[in-house]
Design a protein around this motif. Structure first.
Motif, PDB file in Angstrom:
ATOM      1  N   LYS A  82       0.825  -1.213   0.000  1.00 53.20           N
ATOM      2  CA  LYS A  82       0.000   0.000   0.000  1.00 53.20           C
ATOM      3  C   LYS A  82       0.857   1.261   0.000  1.00 53.20           C
ATOM      4  O   LYS A  82       0.460   2.293  -0.558  1.00 53.20           O
ATOM      5  CB  LYS A  82      -0.926  -0.020   1.221  1.00 53.20           C
ATOM      6  CG  LYS A  82      -1.980   1.069   1.221  1.00 53.20           C
ATOM      7  CD  LYS A  82      -2.913   0.917   2.408  1.00 53.20           C
ATOM      8  CE  LYS A  82      -3.981   2.011   2.420  1.00 53.20           C
ATOM      9  NZ  LYS A  82      -4.903   1.874   3.577  1.00 53.20           N
ATOM     10  N   GLN A  83       2.038   1.180   0.600  1.00 51.57           N
ATOM     11  CA  GLN A  83       2.920   2.345   0.683  1.00 51.57           C
ATOM     12  C   GLN A  83       3.466   2.742  -0.687  1.00 51.57           C
ATOM     13  O   GLN A  83       3.563   3.923  -1.007  1.00 51.57           O
ATOM     14  CB  GLN A  83       4.068   2.059   1.651  1.00 51.57           C
ATOM     15  CG  GLN A  83       3.629   1.925   3.104  1.00 51.57           C
ATOM     16  CD  GLN A  83       4.761   1.437   3.999  1.00 51.57           C
ATOM     17  OE1 GLN A  83       5.839   1.054   3.524  1.00 51.57           O
ATOM     18  NE2 GLN A  83       4.518   1.435   5.308  1.00 51.57           N
ATOM     19  N   ARG A  84       3.840   1.730  -1.516  1.00 49.01           N
ATOM     20  CA  ARG A  84       4.468   2.025  -2.817  1.00 49.01           C
ATOM     21  C   ARG A  84       4.033   0.977  -3.849  1.00 49.01           C
ATOM     22  O   ARG A  84       4.852   0.170  -4.301  1.00 49.01           O
ATOM     23  CB  ARG A  84       5.985   2.051  -2.681  1.00 49.01           C
ATOM     24  CG  ARG A  84       6.515   2.994  -1.624  1.00 49.01           C
ATOM     25  CD  ARG A  84       8.012   2.832  -1.406  1.00 49.01           C
ATOM     26  NE  ARG A  84       8.807   3.340  -2.486  1.00 49.01           N
ATOM     27  CZ  ARG A  84      10.135   3.201  -2.569  1.00 49.01           C
ATOM     28  NH1 ARG A  84      10.793   2.562  -1.629  1.00 49.01           N
ATOM     29  NH2 ARG A  84      10.809   3.687  -3.595  1.00 49.01           N
ATOM     30  N   PRO A  85       2.778   0.955  -4.265  1.00 48.81           N
ATOM     31  CA  PRO A  85       2.310  -0.101  -5.176  1.00 48.81           C
ATOM     32  C   PRO A  85       3.034  -0.114  -6.527  1.00 48.81           C
ATOM     33  O   PRO A  85       3.375  -1.172  -7.049  1.00 48.81           O
ATOM     34  CB  PRO A  85       0.815   0.205  -5.336  1.00 48.81           C
ATOM     35  CG  PRO A  85       0.656   1.629  -4.929  1.00 48.81           C
ATOM     36  CD  PRO A  85       1.700   1.879  -3.883  1.00 48.81           C
ATOM     37  N   GLY A  86       3.253   1.061  -7.106  1.00 46.59           N
ATOM     38  CA  GLY A  86       3.925   1.119  -8.400  1.00 46.59           C
ATOM     39  C   GLY A  86       5.360   0.624  -8.332  1.00 46.59           C
ATOM     40  O   GLY A  86       5.842  -0.053  -9.249  1.00 46.59           O
ATOM     41  N   TYR A  87       6.030   0.961  -7.250  1.00 46.64           N
ATOM     42  CA  TYR A  87       7.419   0.539  -7.052  1.00 46.64           C
ATOM     43  C   TYR A  87       7.524  -0.986  -6.997  1.00 46.64           C
ATOM     44  O   TYR A  87       8.367  -1.581  -7.680  1.00 46.64           O
ATOM     45  CB  TYR A  87       7.942   1.163  -5.759  1.00 46.64           C
ATOM     46  CG  TYR A  87       9.273   0.643  -5.282  1.00 46.64           C
ATOM     47  CD1 TYR A  87      10.458   1.033  -5.890  1.00 46.64           C
ATOM     48  CD2 TYR A  87       9.337  -0.247  -4.208  1.00 46.64           C
ATOM     49  CE1 TYR A  87      11.682   0.546  -5.448  1.00 46.64           C
ATOM     50  CE2 TYR A  87      10.550  -0.731  -3.767  1.00 46.64           C
ATOM     51  CZ  TYR A  87      11.721  -0.332  -4.385  1.00 46.64           C
ATOM     52  OH  TYR A  87      12.926  -0.817  -3.938  1.00 46.64           O
ATOM     53  N   TYR A  88       6.659  -1.617  -6.214  1.00 43.87           N
ATOM     54  CA  TYR A  88       6.731  -3.075  -6.089  1.00 43.87           C
ATOM     55  C   TYR A  88       6.258  -3.777  -7.358  1.00 43.87           C
ATOM     56  O   TYR A  88       6.744  -4.861  -7.684  1.00 43.87           O
ATOM     57  CB  TYR A  88       5.944  -3.535  -4.862  1.00 43.87           C
ATOM     58  CG  TYR A  88       6.641  -3.152  -3.574  1.00 43.87           C
ATOM     59  CD1 TYR A  88       7.811  -3.797  -3.184  1.00 43.87           C
ATOM     60  CD2 TYR A  88       6.159  -2.116  -2.780  1.00 43.87           C
ATOM     61  CE1 TYR A  88       8.479  -3.424  -2.024  1.00 43.87           C
ATOM     62  CE2 TYR A  88       6.816  -1.740  -1.619  1.00 43.87           C
ATOM     63  CZ  TYR A  88       7.983  -2.401  -1.244  1.00 43.87           C
ATOM     64  OH  TYR A  88       8.645  -2.025  -0.104  1.00 43.87           O
TER      65      TYR A  88
END
Length: 302
Positions: free
Chosen positions: A67-73
């Motif tokens: 949830k903190q960094r969906p695009g990154y993961y």
């Protein structure tokens, strides 16, 4: 709690896993194509990683971290396992395993180059020596020692093997500023990469996974290359009193792997492969060297 003996045991365990995977890749590709191999291996590894997180009581961290960094993961998962292993397995399918493995081993040198534009790091004089020596070693391997002719057994295979180093180095550059739990990060990568791999299998191959030998090999790759090796290496670094001594264990892997390729796969080991591998390992050792009695600038490979 630091324990150098345990660190060595875990480190050697990880190296033992990595030493077998080139043989496992090559044998498995006799029964599954690269996309099929990746599909089964990733699924097996993901089940293992989820089980490890459940054992540690960390499953709840998956949703919170994503949830903190969906695009990154999602980007991490696209690179590893999806693109990286698709490219690597295709290289193994086109080249003798000894060539694909050793060319892929230059990823740390690629990381040095990519760290300049992406991490703002500088390249030391010894890094330039390592870069030239490492890629010269790669050329020796790719041409089987016929450097002047530049005659590649499979130009596409060589390009894919070297291209895999860009993907792997890029994955680690993206990870440099990631403060999340490493096991959670890897699990999210595989969780988000799996749908991409399913689509790639449908597009590039099919789901006719009938050969039991392919299943055995792919599950082995998923558990030991993608799973246990990573966990044991993390444990080795956690217990290490001297990280450099543990890191140097990794240089055992490519030589042990060549022995296993000869014994298990039956590949004739070319003299040029040994010469090129020694050049690449020497280049990596040059990168790691620090002058005694002075504070050296951080290596761009770290």
């Amino acid at each position: 709690m630091k324990n150098q003996k345990k660190a060595y045991l875990f480190g050697l365990g990880a190296v033992a896993c990595w030493s077998t995977v080139a043989s496992a890749f090559k044998l498995s590709l006799d029964y599954f194509d690269p996309a099929q191999l990746l599909l089964v291996a990733t699924s097996s590894s993901l089940l293992l990683l989820l089980g490890l997180l459940a054992r540690q009581g960390k499953l709840h961290l998956l949703g919170r971290t994503l949830k903190q960094r969906p695009g990154y993961y999602a980007l991490l998962g696209l690179i590893n396992p999806a693109l990286y292993y698709l490219v690597l397995f295709q290289a193994y399918d086109l080249l003798p395993a000894q060539q694909a493995q050793t060319l892929n081993y230059t990823w740390a040198i690629t990381l040095t180059l990519l760290a300049v534009p992406f991490l703002g790091q500088t390249i030391r004089r010894q890094d330039w020596v390592a870069i030239v020596l490492g890629y010269l070693g790669a050329m020796v391997i790719a041409t089987k020692g016929n450097l002047l002719s530049l005659n590649f057994e499979s130009p596409l295979g060589v390009a894919l093997a070297l291209g895999s180093t860009l993907l792997w180095a890029g994955y680690w550059i993206l990870n440099t500023r990631n403060q999340a739990d490493p096991l959670v990060t890897l699990t999210l990568s595989f969780l988000l990469g799996l749908p991409v791999i399913v689509l790639a299998t449908a597009w590039l191959s099919d789901f006719a996974l009938t050969a039991w030998q392919g299943w055995v090999g792919a599950i082995y790759v998923g558990l030991f290359e993608m799973g246990f090796a990573f966990v044991m290496w993390l444990l080795a670094l956690r217990h290490a009193e001297n990280t450099a001594r543990i890191s140097n264990l990794i240089f055992i892997s490519p030589f042990a792997s060549l022995v296993l390729l000869r014994l298990l796969v039956g590949e004739q080991i070319y003299p040029a492969t040994l010469v090129g591998l020694v050049m690449i390992v020497t280049a990596l050792l040059i990168q790691q060297w620090r002058p005694r009695g002075r504070f050296a600038k951080p290596s761009s490979a770290e």
